[in-house]
Design a protein around this motif. Structure first.
Motif, short mmCIF file in Angstrom:
data_model
loop_
_atom_site.label_atom_id
_atom_site.label_comp_id
_atom_site.label_asym_id
_atom_site.label_seq_id
_atom_site.Cartn_x
_atom_site.Cartn_y
_atom_site.Cartn_z
N ILE A 15 0.83 -1.21 0.00
CA ILE A 15 0.00 0.00 0.00
C ILE A 15 0.86 1.25 0.00
CG2 ILE A 15 -1.82 1.21 1.24
CD1 ILE A 15 -2.69 -1.30 -0.11
N ALA A 16 2.01 1.22 0.68
CA ALA A 16 2.90 2.38 0.66
C ALA A 16 3.47 2.62 -0.73
CB ALA A 16 4.02 2.19 1.67
N LEU A 17 3.76 1.54 -1.46
CA LEU A 17 4.26 1.70 -2.82
C LEU A 17 3.20 2.31 -3.74
CD1 LEU A 17 7.08 0.90 -3.62
CD2 LEU A 17 6.13 -0.96 -4.87
N SER A 18 1.94 1.90 -3.53
CA SER A 18 0.84 2.50 -4.28
C SER A 18 0.71 3.99 -3.96
CB SER A 18 -0.44 1.75 -3.97
OG SER A 18 -1.52 2.44 -4.45
N ALA A 19 0.91 4.35 -2.69
CA ALA A 19 0.85 5.76 -2.31
C ALA A 19 2.00 6.55 -2.91
CB ALA A 19 0.86 5.89 -0.79
N VAL A 20 3.18 5.92 -3.05
CA VAL A 20 4.30 6.57 -3.74
C VAL A 20 3.91 6.92 -5.17
CG1 VAL A 20 6.58 6.10 -4.70
CG2 VAL A 20 6.14 5.60 -2.34
N SER A 21 3.24 5.96 -5.85
CA SER A 21 2.82 6.22 -7.23
C SER A 21 1.82 7.36 -7.30
CB SER A 21 2.21 4.97 -7.84
OG SER A 21 3.21 4.08 -8.21
N LEU A 22 0.86 7.39 -6.36
CA LEU A 22 -0.15 8.45 -6.40
C LEU A 22 0.48 9.81 -6.14
CD1 LEU A 22 -3.41 7.16 -4.79
CD2 LEU A 22 -3.01 7.98 -7.06
N LEU A 23 1.40 9.89 -5.16
CA LEU A 23 2.03 11.18 -4.88
C LEU A 23 2.88 11.64 -6.04
CD1 LEU A 23 3.05 10.96 -1.15
CD2 LEU A 23 1.32 12.36 -2.20
N SER A 24 3.56 10.71 -6.73
CA SER A 24 4.35 11.17 -7.87
C SER A 24 3.44 11.58 -9.03
CB SER A 24 5.37 10.13 -8.31
OG SER A 24 4.85 8.87 -8.27
N ALA A 25 2.23 10.98 -9.13
CA ALA A 25 1.29 11.46 -10.15
C ALA A 25 0.86 12.89 -9.85
CB ALA A 25 0.07 10.55 -10.20
N LEU A 26 0.64 13.20 -8.57
CA LEU A 26 0.29 14.58 -8.19
C LEU A 26 1.42 15.54 -8.54
CD1 LEU A 26 -1.85 16.20 -6.79
CD2 LEU A 26 -0.74 15.77 -4.64
N LEU A 27 2.66 15.09 -8.28
CA LEU A 27 3.82 15.95 -8.60
C LEU A 27 3.94 16.17 -10.10
CD1 LEU A 27 6.20 17.42 -7.49
CD2 LEU A 27 7.51 15.36 -7.65
N PHE A 28 3.65 15.14 -10.91
CA PHE A 28 3.73 15.32 -12.36
C PHE A 28 2.68 16.31 -12.84
CE2 PHE A 28 5.31 10.73 -12.63
CZ PHE A 28 6.57 11.15 -12.37
N TYR A 29 1.49 16.26 -12.23
CA TYR A 29 0.47 17.24 -12.65
C TYR A 29 0.90 18.64 -12.28
CZ TYR A 29 -3.89 19.63 -13.21
OH TYR A 29 -4.83 20.50 -13.62
N TYR A 30 1.57 18.79 -11.12
CA TYR A 30 2.04 20.11 -10.71
C TYR A 30 3.13 20.62 -11.63
CZ TYR A 30 4.32 23.57 -7.77
OH TYR A 30 4.89 24.71 -7.30
N LEU A 31 3.93 19.69 -12.18
CA LEU A 31 5.04 20.09 -13.05
C LEU A 31 4.66 20.11 -14.52
CD1 LEU A 31 7.95 18.10 -11.42
CD2 LEU A 31 7.59 20.54 -11.36
N ASN A 32 3.38 20.30 -14.85
CA ASN A 32 2.90 20.44 -16.23
C ASN A 32 3.15 19.21 -17.08
OD1 ASN A 32 2.00 23.12 -15.93
ND2 ASN A 32 4.11 23.81 -16.07
N ALA A 33 2.96 18.02 -16.53
CA ALA A 33 3.09 16.81 -17.33
C ALA A 33 1.85 15.95 -17.15
CB ALA A 33 4.34 16.03 -16.94
N PRO A 34 0.69 16.35 -17.69
CA PRO A 34 -0.55 15.62 -17.40
C PRO A 34 -0.59 14.22 -18.02
CG PRO A 34 -0.96 17.36 -18.96
CD PRO A 34 0.43 17.55 -18.50
N ASP A 35 0.09 14.02 -19.15
CA ASP A 35 0.10 12.69 -19.76
C ASP A 35 0.77 11.67 -18.84
OD1 ASP A 35 -0.73 13.00 -22.79
OD2 ASP A 35 0.42 14.75 -22.23
N VAL A 36 1.95 12.06 -18.34
CA VAL A 36 2.68 11.14 -17.47
C VAL A 36 1.92 10.93 -16.17
CG1 VAL A 36 4.95 10.67 -16.56
CG2 VAL A 36 4.71 12.15 -18.48
N ALA A 37 1.18 11.96 -15.73
CA ALA A 37 0.40 11.82 -14.49
C ALA A 37 -0.69 10.78 -14.66
CB ALA A 37 -0.20 13.16 -14.09
N ILE A 38 -1.40 10.81 -15.81
CA ILE A 38 -2.46 9.83 -16.04
C ILE A 38 -1.86 8.42 -16.10
CG2 ILE A 38 -4.13 9.01 -17.72
CD1 ILE A 38 -4.78 11.78 -18.39
#
Lengths: 110, 83, 196
Positions: free
Chosen positions: B28-51
């Motif tokens: 579950i912690a690894l899944s949370a790592v993925s979700l937080l990095s998706a949030l960071l990608f959206y913040y850094l203007n990379a919506p494709d990689v976030a999805i």
């Protein structure tokens, strides 16, 4: 600052791959190393622009699109690696009933 | 600043997923790592990689880990029941 | 023997961390020339406003095709390993069906929420696939959202065998239809390139 944190995340994954005895945690380490590399490319590529690389309006000055396209494929390959490694680890578990790598080596050599 | 906070959260979660004794917490912690990095990608203007990261990292690979976890648990219970 | 292996591991870790630290922590300014080329030429050359989709489905389409083949082979290998494992387990324990009865704790919460949420996830995946050229998305993302929707639906319907079979029959029909559509669109594109 960001690069230093990403380097620490990468070192965590490398430490797991080299030193931790559990096979499933080694696979965790592979995944963490992959996400560190993806984070590094996206963070460095976002330094030169201000908007997402979608040319809808006339507001240009986008971020670099090439690291994003490459990292897209890297994420998909990482899930391949995870699935294949989990299949191999499950096969090992069925034969030797353990995930610990020292016990595995003893059982294979004996 | 926001990205530094998110990155230190990701670092803490990855250390937790490797150091915790229970494998389920690690998954579950690894899944949370993925979700937080998706949030960071959206913040850094990379919506494709976030999805992609949210769908693949937090969805499919977590399902694969959970499948192996459940199979191993079932095998352990069955061997204990035999003995 | 163990001590030698531990020392080798320590040396490897130190050398790799030094090398990768030099690679990661040196700061050179990121080049902007290629970004400018893509920014000015993408809409004229491909017609897609989303530059990332234009790169991995237009400029580097063969690269993506090869990577899809890699994905397919990895999925096939994983399925082969798992099926082989199940078979060897049956042979080894000799009591076929009783060893693999999973404990299911399926509550009505999962049933209600998944049966409402699963079709919405599938429709969202199709939307991502279809509009990937102008909004964030594309083939990989839509496909993985679609796959997670199907997996979530199978959590519920795998209990009732007939409904699960109905889903696979429907998926087979969808697969055939999409393949025919792909062929038709390919021939239409060839005709357009030849005559207009």
């Amino acid at each position: 600052m960001n690069e230093l944190l990403i380097y620490l995340i990468f070192l965590t994954g490398l430490f797991a791959v080299v030193f931790i005895k559990n096979i499933i945690k080694k696979i965790f380490g592979l995944g963490i190393m992959n996400s560190a590399v993806v984070l590094l490319f996206i963070v460095r590529g976002a330094e030169i622009g201000e908007s997402a690389p979608i040319l809808e309006n006339t507001v240009y000055n986008v971020v670099d699109p090439i690291p994003q396209a490459l990292m897209l494929t890297a994420i998909v390959i990482s899930v391949c690696i995870t699935a294949l490694a989990l299949g191999l680890a499950y096969n090992l578990y069925l034969t030797y009933r353990t995930f610990d790598i020292d016990e595995l080596r003893d059982k294979i050599e004996s | 600043m926001f990205s530094a906070v998110l990155l230190s959260l990701i670092l803490g979660l990855s250390i937790l997923s490797l150091s915790h004794k229970n494998l389920f917490v690690g998954i579950i912690a690894l899944s949370a790592v993925s979700l937080l990095s998706a949030l960071l990608f959206y913040y850094l203007n990379a919506p494709d990689v976030a999805i992609t990261e949210a769908a693949v990292g937090a969805g499919l690979s977590t399902i694969a880990y959970l499948w192996v976890f459940r199979a191993v648990k079932t095998l352990e219970q069955n061997t204990h029941a035999d003995n | 023997m163990r001590i030698i292996k531990k020392i080798i591991g320590f040396i490897t870790f130190t050398l790799a961390s030094l090398f990768i630290g030099i690679l990661m922590l040196t700061r050179i300014p990121w080049p902007t020339e290629l970004r400018d080329i893509y920014e000015t030429n993408t809409i004229q050359e491909t017609g897609a406003p989303n530059i990332v989709s234009a790169i991995y489905l237009g400029y580097r389409a063969y690269d993506t095709l090869g990577e899809t083949i890699v994905l397919f082979i990895a999925a096939m290998g994983t399925l082969y390993l798992l099926r082989h494992a199940q078979k060897s387990l049956f042979i080894a324990t000799d009591s076929t069906k009783e060893t693999l009865t999973y404990k299911t704790r399926r509550t009505s919460i999962i049933k209600v929420i998944v049966s409402k949420l699963g079709p919405a996830i599938i429709i969202f995946g199709m939307y991502i696939m279809a509009f990937g050229y102008r909004s964030p998305g594309g083939g990989f993302q839509g496909g993985s959202v679609l796959a997670s929707g199907i997996v979530i639906l199978s959590f519920v319907f795998i209990e009732n065998k007939s409904k699960y079979m109905a889903i696979t029959q429907m998926l087979k029909k969808i697969e055939v239809m999409v393949f025919i559509l792909l062929l038709v669109s390919f021939f239409l594109a060839c005709l357009q390139a030849l005559f207009f």
